[in-house]
Design a protein around this motif. Structure first.
Motif, PDB file in Angstrom:
ATOM      1  N   TYR A  94       0.831  -1.202   0.000  1.00  0.00           N
ATOM      2  CA  TYR A  94       0.000   0.000   0.000  1.00  0.00           C
ATOM      3  C   TYR A  94       0.866   1.253   0.000  1.00  0.00           C
ATOM      4  O   TYR A  94       1.823   1.358   0.771  1.00  0.00           O
ATOM      5  CB  TYR A  94      -0.920  -0.003   1.229  1.00  0.00           C
ATOM      6  CG  TYR A  94      -1.766  -1.244   1.296  1.00  0.00           C
ATOM      7  CD1 TYR A  94      -2.821  -1.436   0.415  1.00  0.00           C
ATOM      8  CD2 TYR A  94      -1.491  -2.252   2.222  1.00  0.00           C
ATOM      9  CE1 TYR A  94      -3.606  -2.583   0.463  1.00  0.00           C
ATOM     10  CE2 TYR A  94      -2.262  -3.397   2.276  1.00  0.00           C
ATOM     11  CZ  TYR A  94      -3.313  -3.564   1.393  1.00  0.00           C
ATOM     12  OH  TYR A  94      -4.080  -4.710   1.434  1.00  0.00           O
ATOM     13  N   PRO A  95       0.519   2.225  -0.853  1.00  0.00           N
ATOM     14  CA  PRO A  95       1.298   3.464  -0.894  1.00  0.00           C
ATOM     15  C   PRO A  95       1.008   4.308   0.335  1.00  0.00           C
ATOM     16  O   PRO A  95      -0.130   4.340   0.827  1.00  0.00           O
ATOM     17  CB  PRO A  95       0.778   4.146  -2.161  1.00  0.00           C
ATOM     18  CG  PRO A  95      -0.645   3.672  -2.274  1.00  0.00           C
ATOM     19  CD  PRO A  95      -0.635   2.252  -1.790  1.00  0.00           C
ATOM     20  N   PRO A  96       1.997   5.012   0.851  1.00  0.00           N
ATOM     21  CA  PRO A  96       1.732   5.880   1.998  1.00  0.00           C
ATOM     22  C   PRO A  96       1.022   7.153   1.566  1.00  0.00           C
ATOM     23  O   PRO A  96       1.184   7.630   0.432  1.00  0.00           O
ATOM     24  CB  PRO A  96       3.131   6.193   2.528  1.00  0.00           C
ATOM     25  CG  PRO A  96       3.980   6.160   1.291  1.00  0.00           C
ATOM     26  CD  PRO A  96       3.404   5.065   0.434  1.00  0.00           C
ATOM     27  N   ALA A  97       0.204   7.684   2.445  1.00  0.00           N
ATOM     28  CA  ALA A  97      -0.360   9.009   2.201  1.00  0.00           C
ATOM     29  C   ALA A  97       0.751  10.049   2.285  1.00  0.00           C
ATOM     30  O   ALA A  97       1.766   9.855   2.952  1.00  0.00           O
ATOM     31  CB  ALA A  97      -1.443   9.310   3.234  1.00  0.00           C
ATOM     32  N   SER A  98       0.557  11.150   1.592  1.00  0.00           N
ATOM     33  CA  SER A  98       1.540  12.227   1.618  1.00  0.00           C
ATOM     34  C   SER A  98       1.777  12.692   3.051  1.00  0.00           C
ATOM     35  O   SER A  98       0.832  12.945   3.801  1.00  0.00           O
ATOM     36  CB  SER A  98       1.042  13.406   0.775  1.00  0.00           C
ATOM     37  OG  SER A  98       1.949  14.488   0.840  1.00  0.00           O
ATOM     38  N   GLY A  99       3.035  12.758   3.439  1.00  0.00           N
ATOM     39  CA  GLY A  99       3.387  13.216   4.776  1.00  0.00           C
ATOM     40  C   GLY A  99       3.374  12.131   5.829  1.00  0.00           C
ATOM     41  O   GLY A  99       3.591  12.417   7.013  1.00  0.00           O
ATOM     42  N   SER A 100       3.128  10.872   5.449  1.00  0.00           N
ATOM     43  CA  SER A 100       3.135   9.786   6.431  1.00  0.00           C
ATOM     44  C   SER A 100       4.505   9.665   7.078  1.00  0.00           C
ATOM     45  O   SER A 100       5.540   9.813   6.409  1.00  0.00           O
ATOM     46  CB  SER A 100       2.766   8.463   5.760  1.00  0.00           C
ATOM     47  OG  SER A 100       1.438   8.472   5.292  1.00  0.00           O
ATOM     48  N   PRO A 101       4.556   9.388   8.375  1.00  0.00           N
ATOM     49  CA  PRO A 101       5.852   9.327   9.074  1.00  0.00           C
ATOM     50  C   PRO A 101       6.642   8.087   8.646  1.00  0.00           C
ATOM     51  O   PRO A 101       6.206   6.958   8.831  1.00  0.00           O
ATOM     52  CB  PRO A 101       5.451   9.248  10.550  1.00  0.00           C
ATOM     53  CG  PRO A 101       4.074   8.648  10.538  1.00  0.00           C
ATOM     54  CD  PRO A 101       3.413   9.135   9.288  1.00  0.00           C
ATOM     55  N   VAL A 102       7.796   8.290   8.072  1.00  0.00           N
ATOM     56  CA  VAL A 102       8.608   7.188   7.551  1.00  0.00           C
ATOM     57  C   VAL A 102       9.652   6.786   8.584  1.00  0.00           C
ATOM     58  O   VAL A 102      10.219   7.633   9.283  1.00  0.00           O
ATOM     59  CB  VAL A 102       9.265   7.584   6.220  1.00  0.00           C
ATOM     60  CG1 VAL A 102      10.165   8.800   6.390  1.00  0.00           C
ATOM     61  CG2 VAL A 102      10.047   6.406   5.646  1.00  0.00           C
ATOM     62  N   SER A 103       9.899   5.491   8.703  1.00  0.00           N
ATOM     63  CA  SER A 103      10.856   4.991   9.680  1.00  0.00           C
ATOM     64  C   SER A 103      12.279   5.338   9.291  1.00  0.00           C
ATOM     65  O   SER A 103      12.668   5.220   8.117  1.00  0.00           O
ATOM     66  CB  SER A 103      10.720   3.468   9.808  1.00  0.00           C
ATOM     67  OG  SER A 103      11.692   2.956  10.702  1.00  0.00           O
ATOM     68  N   ASP A 104      13.056   5.753  10.283  1.00  0.00           N
ATOM     69  CA  ASP A 104      14.494   5.938  10.070  1.00  0.00           C
ATOM     70  C   ASP A 104      15.283   4.766  10.648  1.00  0.00           C
ATOM     71  O   ASP A 104      16.514   4.794  10.702  1.00  0.00           O
ATOM     72  CB  ASP A 104      14.976   7.255  10.672  1.00  0.00           C
ATOM     73  CG  ASP A 104      14.771   7.317  12.192  1.00  0.00           C
ATOM     74  OD1 ASP A 104      14.291   6.317  12.796  1.00  0.00           O
ATOM     75  OD2 ASP A 104      15.065   8.372  12.782  1.00  0.00           O
TER      76      ASP A 104
END
Length: 558
Positions: A94-104
């Motif tokens: 599933y594609p993330p919504a714009s601005g979704s918090p991405v893991s570092d």
């Protein structure tokens, strides 16, 4: 009192013997100890037909309820939770919504039939930083049928190996460089952990939510469907109405809450995310005024918070919540009261106190969920109900299984089985336990069967079952209720506990009674008496507390 109880037990046993067919094999044999009111104890060496009868009664009652619940669920246009076991091999990310918090901390690759693709990894940071010892939680979500290979790449720090919890899933891993890889053949909600940081606190948890293919996806054009497609949705509070379906698609990130009172035939489902961060005040006390993310109630505002659900106009019924992920709820997450309730395959992560995971109403099934919360995870408090095949990661507050938090009315018949507690981060709050009841109100809670429950990484306390004169909840005019008829069977806790296990009633007439611990293993010891498991059993306010193990093959899986 003691003589009457003995006579009643003899009559019950005599009835069971008389009803048994001629030549029938004797029941299972147990050895152990019974602790009775007044401080006496007696050895147990033989069958426990009254306990087997109670367990069978609970199972029959809840199995009948499940059949009735399935019939109600079948009336819903988009209410199926049954996986398609004949689905062709498939893999959906599933594609993330714009601005979704991405893991570092992590990235994930999933592959099937020689083709690989990335699966977006989200991350939420610890919110209650004065007590949360973890830093954040990362997770990814996809749906599949047929074997799929998962590769979790560690982006920060070093590691020497990896494992997947729960151990009961028996997932073999391969570690190379900074990557942990494994194969899944069926849906699972698991934690991927890198050695050496695999015990509390795991500073940067990584969760994989491997869902089955979706079923009963509604069309967007149905006028009775609120269809939320991929992308960001800022909804605020949504008032639910009867005969409504809410669909949150994979890739949708929803800032909103869903409330209902007296609603019927409601479905809330999908593979998307419901986020409560926008409600978070940053203050523990202020957050208690915030709504839950899903709050379907069964009584009018202004009634006591644990008032009984009635059959009146405010009751809610036939509700399904399925497949969604909930993050950063500042208050409780999913409360669906009323009757004929199904809560299935939810994934919940919240950091504050009072962020209970799931509480379902009467005639309910809570199945296949993942709870990582900082208050009570699973709440067998409204019978009759079944809670099965769930995974719990408990933060520092609350209990994986809360038997009562001041239930006002009588409740009965709970079957809680085949659940895993993979971590319980109880460090300093004394009343915490895996199985807990803090009961200060007049309801009589009875007929609980807990079985096949596995506890992996926990070292505080296993049992804390009490009636108490809590200054906030106890009302002398109402008095105490009781807790009775509890069977804990085939419970395994792998690690040692530092705090004693406690069973205490309210007074000699309001007891914790008829409690059987049957094949309970604690840190390798199959307990058969109070000393084996460091039990504190109040002799004045408890009765018929039995601690037993099988005479043959004790604490082996049935």
């Amino acid at each position: 009192m003691k003589l009457a109880r003995v006579v009643a037990a003899l009559v019950s046993v005599a009835g069971l013997i008389a009803a048994a067919p001629a030549g029938a094999e004797p029941g299972p044999q147990y050895v152990g100890t019974e602790y009775d009111q007044g401080g006496s104890s007696q050895a147990i060496d033989g069958p426990l037909p009254q306990v087997e009868q109670l367990a069978n009664q609970i199972t029959r009652t809840t199995d009948t309820m499940l059949r009735d619940l399935a019939r109600e669920r079948a009336k819903l246009p988009y209410g199926s939770i049954e996986a398609d076991h004949h689905a062709r091999p498939q893999l959906t990310t599933y594609p993330p919504a714009s601005g979704s918090p991405v893991s570092d901390q992590y990235s994930v690759t999933v592959g099937q039939r020689g083709r690989s693709t990335s699966s977006f990894v989200y991350q939420v940071a610890a919110r209650k930083t004065d007590s949360n010892l973890e830093k954040d939680t990362s997770w990814t979500s996809f749906s599949f049928a047929g074997p799929v290979t998962v590769e979790v790449h560690k982006l920060s720090g070093t590691a020497t190996g990896c494992l997947v919890r729960p151990e009961s899933a028996r997932i073999r891993t391969h570690f190379s460089g900074s990557t942990c890889s494994f194969t899944l053949t069926e849906a699972a909600n698991v934690s991927v952990e890198f050695t050496p940081n695999t015990t509390n606190p795991v500073l940067h948890p990584m969760l994989v939510f491997a869902n089955p293919p979706e079923v009963d996806v509604p069309p967007a054009q149905d006028p009775n469907v609120l269809y939320l497609g991929p992308g960001l949705h800022q909804l605020g509070t949504v008032q639910l109405h009867s005969n409504q379906t809410v669909y949150v698609a994979g890739g949708a990130w929803v800032q909103g809450t869903f409330k209902g009172l007296g609603v019927h035939n409601v479905v809330i489902r999908g593979r998307g995310v419901i986020d409560g961060t926008y409600l978070d005040t940053g203050d523990q006390d202020a957050n208690k005024n915030q709504p839950g993310l899903i709050d379907i109630d069964c009584h009018d505002p202004g009634q006591p918070p644990h008032a009984a659900c009635s059959t009146g106009s405010s009751n809610s019924s036939n509700v399904v919540v399925d497949g969604l992920t909930f993050v950063n709820g500042p208050r409780f997450n999913v409360r669906v009261l009323g009757d004929h309730i199904t809560v299935h395959n939810l994934k919940v992560m919240s950091w504050w106190y009072s962020t209970d995971c799931i509480w379902a109403g009467t005639a309910s099934l809570v199945e296949g969920n993942f709870c990582k919360v900082n208050d009570d995870a699973l709440k067998p408090m409204t019978g009759d109900s079944v809670i099965r095949d769930n995974v719990v990661w408990q933060l520092e507050n609350g209990a994986p299984f809360m038997i009562s938090w001041n239930i006002l009315t009588d409740q009965a018949d709970f079957h809680v089985y085949d659940n895993d507690v993979i971590h319980a981060e109880h460090y300093w709050l004394s009343p915490q336990a895996i199985f807990r009841a803090r009961h200060a109100t007049p309801g009589h809670l009875q007929r609980f069967l807990f079985e096949d429950i596995r506890v992996e990484d926990a070292n505080w306390r296993l049992f804390y079952i009490i009636l108490e004169k809590h200054p906030k909840w106890y009302d002398p005019a109402l008095g105490f209720g009781q807790i009775s008829g509890l069977v804990f069977r085939d419970i395994t806790a792998q690690t040692p506990f530092t705090m004693p296990n406690v069973f205490t009633g309210g007074d000699p007439d309001h007891r914790v009674s008829d409690v059987t611990l049957m094949n309970v293993a604690m840190n390798g010891t199959c307990v058969a008496n109070a000393a084996d498991g460091n039990f504190q059993i109040d002799p004045a306010t408890t009765d018929q507390v039995r601690i037993v193990k099988s005479a043959h093959a004790p604490c082996s899986h049935r």
